[in-house]
Scaffold this active site. Structure first.
Site, mmCIF file in Angstrom:
data_model
loop_
_atom_site.group_PDB
_atom_site.id
_atom_site.type_symbol
_atom_site.label_atom_id
_atom_site.label_comp_id
_atom_site.label_asym_id
_atom_site.label_seq_id
_atom_site.Cartn_x
_atom_site.Cartn_y
_atom_site.Cartn_z
ATOM 1 N N MET A 39 -82.054 -25.048 54.381
ATOM 2 C CA MET A 39 -81.627 -26.432 54.651
ATOM 3 C C MET A 39 -82.785 -27.216 55.231
ATOM 4 S SD MET A 39 -77.824 -25.875 56.290
ATOM 5 C CE MET A 39 -78.224 -24.389 57.232
ATOM 6 N N VAL A 40 -83.168 -28.289 54.553
ATOM 7 C CA VAL A 40 -84.265 -29.137 55.008
ATOM 8 C C VAL A 40 -83.974 -29.608 56.437
ATOM 9 C CG1 VAL A 40 -85.492 -31.307 54.633
ATOM 10 C CG2 VAL A 40 -84.852 -29.873 52.679
ATOM 11 N N CYS A 121 -82.761 -27.670 43.643
ATOM 12 C CA CYS A 121 -82.739 -28.950 44.351
ATOM 13 C C CYS A 121 -82.576 -30.091 43.346
ATOM 14 C CB CYS A 121 -84.014 -29.153 45.149
ATOM 15 S SG CYS A 121 -84.059 -30.747 46.030
ATOM 16 N N HIS A 191 -75.690 -21.945 42.899
ATOM 17 C CA HIS A 191 -74.845 -23.051 43.340
ATOM 18 C C HIS A 191 -74.014 -23.462 42.122
ATOM 19 C CE1 HIS A 191 -73.997 -26.664 45.928
ATOM 20 N NE2 HIS A 191 -73.502 -27.032 44.756
ATOM 21 N N GLY A 222 -71.768 -22.747 47.589
ATOM 22 C CA GLY A 222 -71.075 -24.005 47.354
ATOM 23 C C GLY A 222 -69.726 -24.086 48.024
ATOM 24 N N ASP A 223 -69.568 -25.068 48.943
ATOM 25 C CA ASP A 223 -68.291 -25.405 49.567
ATOM 26 C C ASP A 223 -67.650 -24.244 50.326
ATOM 27 O OD1 ASP A 223 -68.607 -27.920 48.609
ATOM 28 O OD2 ASP A 223 -66.887 -27.910 47.259
ATOM 29 N N ALA A 245 -74.275 -23.396 53.758
ATOM 30 C CA ALA A 245 -75.160 -24.429 54.307
ATOM 31 C C ALA A 245 -74.389 -25.278 55.315
ATOM 32 C CB ALA A 245 -75.736 -25.278 53.178
ATOM 33 N N ARG A 246 -73.730 -26.334 54.844
ATOM 34 C CA ARG A 246 -73.069 -27.277 55.758
ATOM 35 C C ARG A 246 -71.994 -26.616 56.609
ATOM 36 N NH1 ARG A 246 -71.718 -31.979 51.551
ATOM 37 N NH2 ARG A 246 -71.425 -30.112 50.270
#
Length: 323
Positions: A39-40, A121, A191, A222-223, A245-246
């Site tokens: 993650m950037v 990306c 992803h 993903g999700d 990630a999130r």
């Protein structure tokens, strides 16, 4: 010798250190490998240290531009920091030339357990430069880059993986993955959306089809918002690992089964960030993510505009008892 910003003893800096595990072995020893995504700005050493305390098996660095990393000592100092506890660690690179990727891999190989080539990306700037998701349309180039790293990095346990998005025509993705496997890629992270898709449902059926088409490990991405999601996706796709990630930004303790960030995790983040000298903006942003689901709108308005570490620490002490 480079890198002199490695957070460790001078002896370790001079000699490097052996990885704690061959990362590929994780896929044979865990029912499902739990992974912190690249993650950037966010998946840096301090955050990796935090999620490792909460059952994360494998961590990625943020994406690093390989060409800059090879050319610039300044870029190496600013983009890559690690320590002895930061294993297994995968360094993710954006690259479009085989020799450049191999050179970058060689630079990090004494200090990391593998590299990952970003082929997923979807940002316009990345694709305009020839990086990221545009590579899924160049399977021969991916093969060349994987083989170059394999030929140049002599450490036998060093992994070379790729992270991709899917094509509209799934057979093209299957062909890509089979070509990558033949070139010697260690595993593939998928992803389950196309380049054009952002918020559409993740295509777990596509991930399953890819998993069924290769013999190397496949990671689903993903999700993912909870440990229940991790287990459900593993069952649905047969994936050997699940990358988050999130969901981890919102709850770094996700892999231990917490529905929301526990206060102990907030305390651990404060301790780690202060110990490692994490810049204020990063320190604050992570807390904003962690507290998002457990604070009221009014509390967010107050907390999100705090402008110093001392103000944040005072707020956490007064409102949550965090020291």
């Amino acid at each position: 010798m480079w890198p002199d910003n490695i957070d460790d003893s001078s002896l370790s800096r001079q000699m490097g250190w052996s990885p704690l595990k061959n990362p590929v072995d994780l896929f044979h020893s865990e029912p499902v490998v739990k992974i912190c995504a690249p993650m950037v700005r966010y998946s840096k050493l301090s955050f990796r240290t935090l999620v490792r305390k909460y059952d994360c098996d494998l961590c990625y660095t943020p994406m690093i531009i390989a060409a800059d990393f090879v050319k610039s000592l300044k870029a190496r100092h600013s983009e890559f920091t690690t320590n002895q506890g930061d294993h297994p660690l995968i360094v993710q690179f954006a690259a479009k030339e085989a020799q450049v990727l191999a050179d970058a891999a060689g630079l990090v190989s004494p200090f990391a357990d593998g590299i990952d080539l970003n082929c997923g990306c979807p940002q316009r700037w990345a694709m305009a430069e020839g990086y990221g998701a545009c590579l899924i349309n160049k399977p021969q180039l991916i093969q060349e880059m994987v083989r170059s790293v394999r030929n140049q990095v002599e450490k036998p346990t060093f992994s070379v993986s790729i992270k991709i998005r899917i094509h509209g025509d799934l057979q093209r993705t299957v062909d890509l993955c089979q070509k990558a496997e033949s070139a010697g890629v260690s595993w593939i992270s998928v992803h389950g959306r196309s380049v054009e898709e952002r918020h559409q449902p993740v295509r777990y059926d596509a991930i399953k089809a890819i998993k069924d088409s290769v013999s190397i490990p496949v990671v689903a991405n993903g999700d993912v918002k909870s440990l229940k999601d991790v287990e459900a996706i593993h069952q649905r796709t047969g994936a050997d690992g699940v990358m988050v990630a999130r969901g981890l930004l919102a709850n770094p303790a996700l892999f231990t089964g917490y529905e929301d960030t526990p206060l102990q995790c907030v305390q651990d983040w404060v301790d780690i960030a202060l110990e490692q000298g994490t810049p204020f903006t990063c320190f604050h942003h992570h807390l904003m993510y962690m507290l998002e689901r457990v604070t009221s709108k009014q509390e967010k308005k107050i907390f999100n505009v705090l402008s110093s570490t001392s103000a944040v620490l005072d707020y956490l002490r007064d409102n949550y008892g965090v020291r």
